[in-house]
Design a protein around this motif. Structure first.
Motif, PDB file in Angstrom:
ATOM      1  N   VAL A 139       5.898  46.325  26.959  1.00 52.66           N
ATOM      2  CA  VAL A 139       6.175  45.138  26.126  1.00 52.66           C
ATOM      3  C   VAL A 139       5.096  44.965  25.051  1.00 52.66           C
ATOM      4  O   VAL A 139       5.408  44.808  23.864  1.00 52.66           O
ATOM      5  N   LEU A 140       3.831  45.021  25.461  1.00 51.66           N
ATOM      6  CA  LEU A 140       2.749  44.815  24.482  1.00 51.66           C
ATOM      7  C   LEU A 140       2.717  45.934  23.441  1.00 51.66           C
ATOM      8  O   LEU A 140       2.521  45.681  22.247  1.00 51.66           O
ATOM      9  N   GLY A 141       2.943  47.158  23.909  1.00 47.49           N
ATOM     10  CA  GLY A 141       2.997  48.293  22.988  1.00 47.49           C
ATOM     11  C   GLY A 141       4.121  48.109  21.974  1.00 47.49           C
ATOM     12  O   GLY A 141       3.957  48.357  20.771  1.00 47.49           O
ATOM     13  N   SER A 142       5.264  47.639  22.459  1.00 46.24           N
ATOM     14  CA  SER A 142       6.404  47.404  21.559  1.00 46.24           C
ATOM     15  C   SER A 142       6.070  46.313  20.545  1.00 46.24           C
ATOM     16  O   SER A 142       6.448  46.406  19.371  1.00 46.24           O
ATOM     17  N   TYR A 143       5.357  45.278  21.017  1.00 50.43           N
ATOM     18  CA  TYR A 143       4.969  44.198  20.110  1.00 50.43           C
ATOM     19  C   TYR A 143       4.103  44.731  18.965  1.00 50.43           C
ATOM     20  O   TYR A 143       4.265  44.338  17.811  1.00 50.43           O
ATOM     21  N   ASP A 212      11.891  54.802  17.380  1.00 47.95           N
ATOM     22  CA  ASP A 212      11.529  55.932  18.246  1.00 47.95           C
ATOM     23  C   ASP A 212      10.294  55.622  19.080  1.00 47.95           C
ATOM     24  O   ASP A 212      10.222  55.982  20.264  1.00 47.95           O
ATOM     25  N   LEU A 213       9.320  54.969  18.473  1.00 45.30           N
ATOM     26  CA  LEU A 213       8.088  54.646  19.211  1.00 45.30           C
ATOM     27  C   LEU A 213       8.371  53.652  20.347  1.00 45.30           C
ATOM     28  O   LEU A 213       7.841  53.784  21.453  1.00 45.30           O
ATOM     29  N   ILE A 214       9.241  52.683  20.067  1.00 48.05           N
ATOM     30  CA  ILE A 214       9.562  51.711  21.129  1.00 48.05           C
ATOM     31  C   ILE A 214      10.424  52.386  22.210  1.00 48.05           C
ATOM     32  O   ILE A 214      10.260  52.111  23.409  1.00 48.05           O
ATOM     33  N   ARG A 215      11.280  53.297  21.797  1.00 48.03           N
ATOM     34  CA  ARG A 215      12.089  54.031  22.804  1.00 48.03           C
ATOM     35  C   ARG A 215      11.179  54.876  23.699  1.00 48.03           C
ATOM     36  O   ARG A 215      11.450  55.028  24.892  1.00 48.03           O
ATOM     37  N   LEU A 216      10.117  55.381  23.103  1.00 48.77           N
ATOM     38  CA  LEU A 216       9.147  56.126  23.915  1.00 48.77           C
ATOM     39  C   LEU A 216       8.544  55.204  24.976  1.00 48.77           C
ATOM     40  O   LEU A 216       8.386  55.567  26.139  1.00 48.77           O
ATOM     41  N   LEU A 217       8.249  53.963  24.562  1.00 44.23           N
ATOM     42  CA  LEU A 217       7.592  53.013  25.477  1.00 44.23           C
ATOM     43  C   LEU A 217       8.535  52.455  26.540  1.00 44.23           C
ATOM     44  O   LEU A 217       8.146  52.306  27.699  1.00 44.23           O
ATOM     45  N   VAL A 218       9.766  52.137  26.163  1.00 44.18           N
ATOM     46  CA  VAL A 218      10.648  51.482  27.154  1.00 44.18           C
ATOM     47  C   VAL A 218      11.687  52.418  27.779  1.00 44.18           C
ATOM     48  O   VAL A 218      12.211  52.125  28.842  1.00 44.18           O
ATOM     49  N   LEU A 219      11.975  53.541  27.117  1.00 40.68           N
ATOM     50  CA  LEU A 219      12.973  54.459  27.676  1.00 40.68           C
ATOM     51  C   LEU A 219      12.367  55.815  28.035  1.00 40.68           C
ATOM     52  O   LEU A 219      13.026  56.641  28.669  1.00 40.68           O
ATOM     53  N   GLY A 220      11.155  56.060  27.584  1.00 41.05           N
ATOM     54  CA  GLY A 220      10.510  57.337  27.862  1.00 41.05           C
ATOM     55  C   GLY A 220      11.064  58.469  27.008  1.00 41.05           C
ATOM     56  O   GLY A 220      10.812  59.648  27.293  1.00 41.05           O
ATOM     57  N   THR A 221      11.814  58.146  25.954  1.00 40.15           N
ATOM     58  CA  THR A 221      12.359  59.184  25.066  1.00 40.15           C
ATOM     59  C   THR A 221      11.217  59.818  24.292  1.00 40.15           C
ATOM     60  O   THR A 221      10.470  59.111  23.608  1.00 40.15           O
ATOM     61  N   PRO A 222      11.058  61.148  24.390  1.00 41.62           N
ATOM     62  CA  PRO A 222       9.913  61.766  23.706  1.00 41.62           C
ATOM     63  C   PRO A 222       9.999  61.661  22.177  1.00 41.62           C
ATOM     64  O   PRO A 222      11.090  61.665  21.618  1.00 41.62           O
ATOM     65  N   THR A 223       8.868  61.527  21.577  1.00 35.98           N
ATOM     66  CA  THR A 223       8.802  61.504  20.103  1.00 35.98           C
ATOM     67  C   THR A 223       7.442  62.033  19.660  1.00 35.98           C
ATOM     68  O   THR A 223       6.520  62.142  20.485  1.00 35.98           O
TER      69      THR A 223
END
Lengths: 256, 308
Positions: A139-143, A212-223
């Motif tokens: 959450v904080l990373g996404s913020y 993409d960066l938020i997907r990395l944080l909440v979904l683990g999708t590589p980027t």
């Protein structure tokens, strides 16, 4: 008599004003919130059922894009605010207050970003929860990512407001810019499925990078780390440009 | 003290202010008098660092607006001609924000806001968004910003425009109080009575130039010899003209219908004497009227145009 407030407290007061005026325009917030929920729970749910790609969940993919496109939309409002302030002569009042032009410019861009983040913060928590990654880091990373994106978009919006002098033209351009920023990106559909002709533009879009960066944080999708660089570059360019244009207008245009 | 030193300001080659040089003393109310478009607002905005002078300098308390704009802005508060605030906010929110940004402590700020709103009778309306309020109320809120801030240099641009008579009197009283507390006040107005009643000194502006500066009475005194006594008689008596012109101070005498019109110096002192002269010669006076030069006459004299 009064004491001169510090630069920090001036910044806060400028941001507070942007927050107050946004909260006082509930229909903007309500319409965008409704749009977010309808898109998420109707559109994304429906499309998720239609999409049958192994290992790909469109709802999860879209949920992140929905927050990113919402914050983009809110951050664009600051340009319209500035345009209106100029039209109503409110800028004269703001410029007569005890702070420098550079602090004013910085405060407005920051105000646009902060209010966009505050508005989208609960949405981000909801999305992290729905995507099964409701952790402080996610959450904080996404913020942080959202805030950085909103700062750049605020800068872009201020730049447009300073360059365009006609109100009707400004409304059209800002709507087109918002549309292009969100649609020519991988916010709401994967890059691979975007028409080839706009794929290169979508690939370098800051909205793609933020998504993409938020997907990395909440979904683990590589980027890749290049997303960070792209996002930082976007912010540097438009925050800088917005500031320069606004500053020039204050120091140049108004101060003939 | 505020010093304007040969200040010029142009907008796209059109000069709104032309070589203004004058000084506003500490703790005085300086009336800036002129019709719309005379350059009053531009001069004020230049002083407040919103516009930069094309040529010349403005010094506020010794600080140059071009080189120390932030220091100048700390000293100044402006109540603009039109309400300039976020109309989506309530009056209280507007005043709170203005107080915060000008560095007033919270407790003092709230007290001043309560006092000012109460004086203007706006305590209830202060909870409404200002776009719903009347023009007069919006103007009061614009003025209220300065009464909450209480700056070292307070600038009011047409402070009583749109206001009813009791509100005008209230604003005048509050401006007087502000000055008594130590503020220097610059009051831009196109209302003669306001300038006359409020100002210690008046600066008359016309077409961007400062054509005359001085205390209202002194300016009126420059038109000495322009008093007019009008004596309405029962019937015209041309033979009186020879008698009245024997008085040294009388410059001109004529009948306009049954009204004997005398242009003279010291009209106030000579009025009883002139009545005696006329009645001694059998004139039956039905009414007497003394006209002394007003600030409007001064304005007309120096600018060649009427203000209203």
């Amino acid at each position: 008599m009064s004491q001169s407030p510090s630069a920090l407290s001036i910044l806060w007061v400028l941001i507070e004003r942007d927050l107050r005026t946004l909260v006082k325009s509930p229909w903007i917030l309500i319409s965008r919130t409704m749009f977010f929920f309808i898109q998420l729970f109707v559109f994304a749910t429906l499309v998720n059922k239609l999409v049958n790609i192994p290992g790909f969940n469109y709802f999860e993919f879209y949920s992140v894009g929905a927050v990113v496109s919402t914050i983009t939309s809110i951050a664009f409002i600051i340009g319209a605010d500035l345009f209106e302030e100029e039209e109503l002569g409110l800028l004269d009042y703001l410029l007569s207050l005890p702070f420098g032009h550079s602090l004013f410019v910085f405060g407005r861009a920051l105000g646009g970003a902060v209010r966009a983040l505050i508005y989208c913060a609960p949405m981000m928590i909801l999305v992290a929860y729905l995507d099964g990654m409701l952790t402080p880091t996610a959450v904080l990373g996404s913020y942080v990512v959202l805030f950085v994106l909103a700062t750049g978009i605020s800068g872009l919006s201020i730049t447009l407001a300073m360059v365009i002098r006609n109100e009707n033209r400004f409304d059209v351009v800002i709507a087109m810019a918002e549309l292009a920023t969100v649609r020519v990106s991988a916010a709401i559909y994967p890059l691979y499925y975007i028409p080839k002709v706009i794929q290169p533009a979508a690939a370098v879009s800051p909205v793609t990078s933020a998504s993409d960066l938020i997907r990395l944080l909440v979904l683990g999708t590589p980027t890749g780390a290049y997303e960070l660089v792209e996002l930082a570059l976007f912010v540097a360019i438009f925050f800088g440009l917005g500031s320069v244009f606004l500053f020039r207008k204050l120091e140049g245009g108004r101060f003939e | 003290m505020i010093e304007f030193r040969d200040v010029w300001k142009s907008f796209k080659n059109v000069y709104a202010v032309r070589g203004v040089t004058c000084t506003v003393q500490d703790k005085e109310i300086f009336g800036l008098l002129g019709p719309n478009g005379a350059g009053k607002t531009t001069l004020i905005m230049t002083m407040a660092t919103v516009y930069r002078a094309t040529k010349g300098d403005v010094l506020v308390e010794g600080h140059n607006v071009n080189t120390e704009p932030e220091r100048v802005k700390e000293l100044i508060g402006i109540a603009f001609q039109d309400a300039k605030y976020d109309r989506i906010l309530t009056a209280r929110e507007i005043l709170q924000w203005h107080g915060k940004v000008t560095g007033i402590d919270k407790s003092l700020r709230e007290k001043r806001i309560d006092d000012t709103l109460a004086k203007f009778g706006l305590t209830t309306e202060a909870r409404k968004r200002t776009w719903t309020l009347s023009g007069g109320t919006k103007k009061k809120i614009e003025n209220a910003k300065i009464f909450v801030q209480r700056p070292k240099v307070a600038v009011f641009d047409e402070p009583t425009a749109y206001l009813d008579v009791p509100s005008r009197l209230m604003v005048w009283e509050m401006i007087d109080e502000l000055r008594d507390e130590g503020s220097t006040v610059v009051l831009a107005t196109n209302m003669m009575d306001e300038a006359d009643r409020m100002s210690d000194r008046v600066g008359i502006m016309s077409k961007g130039e400062m054509v005359q500066v001085g205390p209202p009475d002194k300016l009126k005194g420059t038109l000495r010899g322009r008093d007019v006594i009008e004596l309405k008689l029962k019937e015209p008596m041309p033979e009186l003209l020879g008698e009245v012109t024997k008085v040294e101070e009388v410059h001109d005498a004529r009948f306009e219908g049954d009204v004997l019109k005398l242009e003279l110096s010291n009209g106030r002192e000579l009025l009883p004497h002139m009545i005696n002269v006329v009645t001694a010669k059998g004139g039956q006076i039905q009414s007497a009227n003394l006209k002394e030069p007003s600030l409007e006459d001064v304005f007309l004299h120096y600018t060649g145009t009427k203000l209203t």
